[in-house]
Design an enzyme around this catalytic site. Structure first.
Site, PDB file in Angstrom:
ATOM      1  N   THR A 120       0.829  -1.174  -0.062  1.00 18.40           N
ATOM      2  CA  THR A 120      -0.013  -0.081   0.012  1.00 18.40           C
ATOM      3  C   THR A 120       0.767   1.139  -0.134  1.00 18.40           C
ATOM      4  O   THR A 120       0.134   2.497   0.052  1.00 18.40           O
ATOM      5  CB  THR A 120      -0.770  -0.066   1.293  1.00 18.40           C
ATOM      6  OG1 THR A 120      -0.058  -0.008   2.220  1.00 18.40           O
ATOM      7  CG2 THR A 120      -1.950  -1.111   1.308  1.00 18.40           C
ATOM      8  N   ARG A 121       2.107   1.336   0.124  1.00 20.54           N
ATOM      9  CA  ARG A 121       2.912   2.467   0.271  1.00 20.54           C
ATOM     10  C   ARG A 121       2.527   3.527  -1.079  1.00 20.54           C
ATOM     11  O   ARG A 121       2.511   4.839  -0.580  1.00 20.54           O
ATOM     12  CB  ARG A 121       4.518   2.053   0.155  1.00 20.54           C
ATOM     13  CG  ARG A 121       5.271   3.386   0.162  1.00 20.54           C
ATOM     14  CD  ARG A 121       6.750   2.881   0.134  1.00 20.54           C
ATOM     15  NE  ARG A 121       7.479   1.983   0.870  1.00 20.54           N
ATOM     16  CZ  ARG A 121       7.595   2.339   2.196  1.00 20.54           C
ATOM     17  NH1 ARG A 121       7.569   3.345   2.565  1.00 20.54           N
ATOM     18  NH2 ARG A 121       7.945   1.312   2.958  1.00 20.54           N
ATOM     19  N   GLU A 151       6.570  -3.934  15.062  1.00 13.49           N
ATOM     20  CA  GLU A 151       5.756  -2.733  15.191  1.00 13.49           C
ATOM     21  C   GLU A 151       4.499  -2.838  16.000  1.00 13.49           C
ATOM     22  O   GLU A 151       4.146  -2.047  16.866  1.00 13.49           O
ATOM     23  CB  GLU A 151       5.736  -1.865  13.855  1.00 13.49           C
ATOM     24  CG  GLU A 151       6.635  -1.320  13.398  1.00 13.49           C
ATOM     25  CD  GLU A 151       6.233  -0.642  11.753  1.00 13.49           C
ATOM     26  OE1 GLU A 151       7.055  -0.192  11.238  1.00 13.49           O
ATOM     27  OE2 GLU A 151       5.189  -0.823  11.531  1.00 13.49           O
TER      28      GLU A 151
END
Length: 543
Positions: free
Chosen positions: A35-36, A97
């Protein structure tokens, strides 16, 4: 949280938020290859346009272990947006993360907003589909981390979020951004405590705003000082403003205009609308008005202009509705109805006083710290409530004044109030009088002293005989909420009348012979006695 598909628990942590220094509003967690360059990039830009400071890891190099810079960025963020996509779990970096994000969620009150981008939320929650395949690939070398990754995936998927499968992504990004803005950036105003009777008044006002319409809508709130105009506007602002692209609440325009001029008000409006992005160099009030027009015209805004008392203030803050973008809403509060007529507002809302039950409850909350009077004080409380005639300011001030005082002290205070209005109430009400012209002040004092409740035509004949231009003078007093006209009779709130009587007395409180007007027989006698004494003294001096 409003969403395309929202589910389960709130995104807020059950742990109270711990005050800490933050650098970012949002940390973006996403799988770059998914999705960047499309969804996440568009979301990042949309968050920035709403003034939401967002961290994404474009500038950090990838390695075997998650970079300390990322861990620090998560801790320094107020919230995280997690874009779960097909290959999210194939990145150990993303999973690490996620573990850190959920730790901050539990320990620091860090808000979490999950987005399920073309993946089934249940696959994330139960680690099925591509998520099961990804975790299976870690069994050989990362077996010790898998339980923490599973727990983090399940916990994040149980939070309220968005499930994006099809449709226009731009609309969903706008929806997501607005929800995050409401949660993180929407400034709530302190509307005060003990807001008795506010709900019905707010409801009436919101109906006048026609929120379902895409037209520009300007509504005026007017009423006597201390009646609750600003409080109503603040409650509505807190309730509705975050639905708009930009918002601003300019409080006490009259006071700031008189002490600072218009430029600081223009600066505040521009700063609110632009969310503090860059200082505005306003060369003049006219230049500021031009900037406001240019900036507002392309935005859907919610603006409150509070306590406007002169058309010149609106001239350079919001001259025409054409200055506003489609769907904008503006509320103007004032004591001067004429200002609203000149501005050609779409609707008016006159704030009425509280009814007896509401007034009794509000007074009791301040005088007894409960919603009903104590039994021994019931009759005295009803006297105070009757004296205040539904004016919230007076009920609050006198309730605080009488708190924890004895019955004899209450009785003494009430006797004092019959002759001398309480200073805090007087100062608020007197602002309306101070804004009158010389002739209007004379008419106001005459009504307060002699003509309350009298027929308008009868009063006009007397005032015209004094060359006071009664027709326009009475209209102006009515517009400024100092009198009301019902069935051709002139009415005046008892506290406003008392303010007028105090103005007549204030310079010589004990010398009625020096007052401009006399209305009480006792004061007549005192004035005549003083006059006779003075005459005798003058005669003695002559001989």
């Amino acid at each position: 949280m409003a969403s395309t598909s929202s589910f389960r628990a709130s995104s807020s942590s059950s742990t109270p938020s711990i005050p800490r220094t933050t650098t970012y509003d949002v940390f973006l967690s996403f799988r770059g290859e998914d999705t960047r360059f499309n969804f996440t990039d568009h979301l990042y830009s949309a968050l920035g346009r709403r003034g939401i400071s967002t961290f994404r890891d474009d500038k950090l190099s990838r390695g075997e272990a998650i970079a300390p810079e990322l861990l620090n960025a998560i801790e320094k963020s107020r919230s995280s947006v997690i874009v779960f996509s097909e290959n999210y779990a194939r990145s150990r970096w993303c999973l690490d993360e996620l573990v850190k994000i959920m730790e901050c969620h539990k320990d620091l009150g860090h808000a979490v907003f999950p987005i399920f981008y073309h993946v089934d939320p249940s696959h994330v929650r139960k680690q099925e589909g591509s998520f099961r395949e990804a975790l299976a690939g870690y069994e050989e070398n990362w077996k010790d981390k898998i339980p923490r990754w599973r727990t983090a995936l399940t916990e994040a998927a149980n939070l309220s979020g968005w499930h994006i499968l099809d449709g226009y992504e731009s609309n969903k990004i706008k929806e997501i951004t607005n929800s995050i803005f409401r949660r993180l950036k929407c400034k709530r105003l302190d509307a005060g405590a003990n807001l008795v009777g506010i709900d019905s008044r707010v409801k009436e006002m919101i109906l006048r705003l026609h929120m379902e319409s895409s037209d520009v809508r300007i509504v005026g709130i007017y009423g006597v000082g201390g009646i609750g105009k600003t409080t109503i506007a603040k409650v509505i602002y807190n309730k509705l403003s975050c639905e708009f692209e930009c918002m601003s609440f300019l409080e006490d325009i009259r006071g700031k205009f008189n002490t600072q001029g218009l430029s600081p008000l223009q600066n505040q409006l521009l700063d609110d609308i632009l969310k503090g992005e860059g200082s505005q160099n306003i060369n003049s009030v006219a230049h500021g008005a031009s900037m406001i027009k240019d900036i507002l015209s392309s935005k859907r805004v919610f603006i409150v202009l509070d306590d406007v008392d002169d058309q010149s203030q609106l001239e350079y803050l919001l001259r025409h509705r054409e200055w506003l973008g489609e769907g904008s809403r503006v509320i103007i509060t004032t004591r001067n109805k004429h200002v609203l007529d000149v501005q050609k507002v779409d609707d008016l809302y006159e704030v009425k006083g509280l009814n007896f039950e509401e007034a009794c409850e509000l007074f009791s909350l301040y005088a007894f710290e409960q919603n009903l009077p104590k039994s021994d004080y019931r009759n005295l409380s009803h006297r105070v409530v009757g004296y205040c005639q539904g004016l919230p300011l007076a009920l609050k001030v006198l309730g605080c004044l009488l708190l924890k005082k004895t019955i004899p002290e209450w009785e003494s205070e009430l006797r004092k109030l019959d002759r001398e209005p309480e200073a805090k109430i007087l100062s608020v009400l007197k602002r309306s009088y101070d804004g009158l012209g010389h002739t209007e002040k004379s008419i106001f004092l005459d009504v307060a002293c002699f003509f309350k409740g009298e027929d308008r035509d009868f009063v006009s004949k007397i005032l015209d005989a004094c060359d006071f231009h009664a027709e326009i003078g009475i209209k102006n007093l009515n517009d400024k909420c100092l009198i009301t006209l019902q069935y051709n009779r002139i009415h005046m709130h008892d506290l406003i009348q008392q303010m007028g009587l105090e103005i007549v007395r204030e310079k010589f409180p004990d010398e009625p012979n020096k007052w401009s007007r006399l209305w009480d027989t006792c004061d007549f006698e005192r004035a005549l006695t003083a006059h006779k004494v003075r005459a005798k003294c003058m005669n003695s001096l002559k001989h």
